[in-house]
Design an enzyme around this catalytic site. Structure first.
Site, PDB file in Angstrom:
ATOM      1  N   GLN A  14       0.804  -1.213   0.000  1.00 26.12           N
ATOM      2  CA  GLN A  14       0.000   0.000   0.000  1.00 26.12           C
ATOM      3  C   GLN A  14       0.844   1.274   0.000  1.00 26.12           C
ATOM      4  O   GLN A  14       0.331   2.343  -0.329  1.00 26.12           O
ATOM      5  CB  GLN A  14      -0.938   0.003   1.210  1.00 26.12           C
ATOM      6  N   HIS A 108       1.131  -9.339   4.600  1.00 25.52           N
ATOM      7  CA  HIS A 108      -0.001  -8.421   4.627  1.00 25.52           C
ATOM      8  C   HIS A 108      -0.707  -8.433   3.273  1.00 25.52           C
ATOM      9  O   HIS A 108      -0.538  -7.531   2.452  1.00 25.52           O
ATOM     10  CB  HIS A 108       0.461  -7.007   4.997  1.00 25.52           C
ATOM     11  N   ASN A 152      -1.545 -10.915   8.492  1.00 28.58           N
ATOM     12  CA  ASN A 152      -2.466  -9.811   8.736  1.00 28.58           C
ATOM     13  C   ASN A 152      -3.905 -10.235   8.462  1.00 28.58           C
ATOM     14  O   ASN A 152      -4.208 -10.801   7.421  1.00 28.58           O
ATOM     15  CB  ASN A 152      -2.122  -8.630   7.825  1.00 28.58           C
ATOM     16  N   GLU A 153      -4.785  -9.958   9.414  1.00 27.88           N
ATOM     17  CA  GLU A 153      -6.205 -10.283   9.290  1.00 27.88           C
ATOM     18  C   GLU A 153      -6.403 -11.680   8.709  1.00 27.88           C
ATOM     19  O   GLU A 153      -6.941 -11.870   7.619  1.00 27.88           O
ATOM     20  CB  GLU A 153      -6.939  -9.216   8.470  1.00 27.88           C
TER      21      GLU A 153
END
Length: 427
Positions: A14, A108, A152-153
């Site tokens: 990102q 991620h 991540n998540e």
């Protein structure tokens, strides 16, 4: 709060830019893409990480959560890029030189593109592939880490599957009643364009075959099966074992996307089912972790017929989430009560163009965390999402979560008042 970590978070894809070996990079550049725009140079954090870490230090923050990009480290199966490993060594070293504690996420959302041709996150081989990558990172860089988030998540694929199933049912019901299809946006705690995804599903298969060798690449945020869910947990447990063997003193956990699940009379069973899906059924896999990463942005409200829309008249964010910073404290308390694990808030934030709203959100959420600490609960840190306005996945650059504005034509950083507010709260 002594020894408490307060900082901001980013994710490699990102913010770094030019993550050309990843599955997402290829998907962004397809003709039938679900993405509003490609990530491109993003925020050029890859080259400007010192400037961005300096922002944290100047604001009075003491920690930075960032991710290492698997697709950079292993662009081809079994071939590691030593120059990229050195890059992340430099980032970690710069954090320590500036008294910023790095909390490192090993994965991620983005995978090496080659992994998709192997079956991605629905094939048993992913466990060994991920473990191999983790072992390399920890052997090379583990001495510079104290806290590691493996995935991540980890529950995101299951959440996506649930949302898409609900969306299909809504489409069928709407068609039968000759009504417009309801909007599925604003449910997942990640930037997804569900309407576009469903419309382009058939056209994408041929392109996927060309780019990945399979019609439906199983990315980490594809709609996940129960078997895929088990594989994600196996990957986490294998990574945890490897990390503890290579670096026994490193604290290990994963992060989960968790709504503050609430209910109206008659909605108790639906709420219980949702919480079990998002959290409780993972307890077997995380019971030996050193902490759990909580990622929360809003609440979910359930009634007798299931998930309810955001209450009429409620304030909403750019992501169509309900503005509800109280959610974080509720989730932290529930997670600690049910798991017994220490918590690090690895993400909490708001997408808005009004920084005054962001400041209100941060103060309320952080006060909730402080209340947990004051009650003796083991909360070890708070990371706002995000340090920079960045690439919000399928939503592109339109969602402004950042404590710092980024002019992408020049890459100039302009800190917002919210960055300094968080620093003041940390003191």
């Amino acid at each position: 709060m002594k020894d408490f970590l307060t900082g901001a978070a980013t994710a490699a894809h990102q913010v770094e830019g030019n993550n050309t070996h990843s599955d997402y990079w290829l998907m962004e550049h397809m003709k039938n893409t679900d993405f509003a725009e490609p990530s491109g140079e993003a925020c050029d954090h890859y080259h400007r990480y010192k400037e961005d870490i300096d922002l944290l230090k100047k604001a009075g923050l003491n920690a930075y959560r960032f991710s290492i990009e698997w697709a950079r480290i292993e662009p081809d199966e079994g071939k590691f890029d030593e120059a990229e490993i050195q890059h992340y060594r430099d980032v970690l070293t710069y954090c320590h030189e500036n008294d910023i504690e790095p909390v490192v996420t090993l994965y991620h959302f983005t995978s090496p593109a080659w992994l998709m041709g192997k079956g991605g996150w629905e094939d048993d081989s992913v466990v060994n592939f991920f473990e191999h990558y983790v072992k390399k990172i920890m052997t090379e860089l583990g001495s510079l880490m104290h806290y590691v988030v493996t995935l991540n998540e980890a529950n995101m694929g299951i959440q996506i599957a649930e949302i898409m199933e609900r969306y299909k049912k809504q489409m069928m019901a709407a068609a039968a009643a000759q009504k417009d299809t309801p909007n599925a946006e604003g449910i997942a705690q990640v930037g997804m364009n569900f309407n576009t995804m469903m419309a382009k599903m058939a056209a994408k298969k041929a392109e996927n075959k060309k780019f990945f060798g399979v019609e439906e690449p199983q990315t980490f945020v594809s709609a996940r099966t129960a078997h895929g869910d088990e594989l994600v947990m196996k990957a986490h447990m294998a990574a945890r074992k490897a990390i503890h063997e290579i670096c026994p003193d490193v604290k290990v956990g994963l992060s989960l996307s968790l709504h503050d699940v609430q209910w109206l009379p008659g909605g108790e069973e639906n709420a219980k089912k949702a919480w079990d899906q998002d959290f409780s059924h993972y307890l077997y896999a995380i019971k030996d972790d050193d902490f759990i990463g909580v990622q929360n942005y809003t609440r979910s409200l359930f009634g007798p017929d299931g998930l309810l829309s955001v209450p009429e008249g409620a304030d909403k964010t750019q992501m169509d989430y309900e503005f509800y910073p109280l959610a974080l404290e509720h989730v932290v308390r529930r997670v600690i009560k049910e798991s017994g694990l220490p918590v690090i808030v690895t993400e909490n934030g708001i997408a808005t163009t009004d920084d005054r709203r962001r400041q209100t959100f941060i103060k309320c959420a952080y006060d909730g965390v402080k209340a947990c600490v004051a009650d003796g609960l083991p909360v070890k840190g708070y990371f706002y999402w995000s340090l920079l306005d960045n690439f919000e996945w399928q939503k592109g650059f339109s969602m402004t979560f950042g404590l710092t504005a980024v002019d992408r034509s020049t890459q100039k950083r302009t800190p917002k008042d919210s960055l300094y507010l968080l620093g003041q709260l940390a003191q």
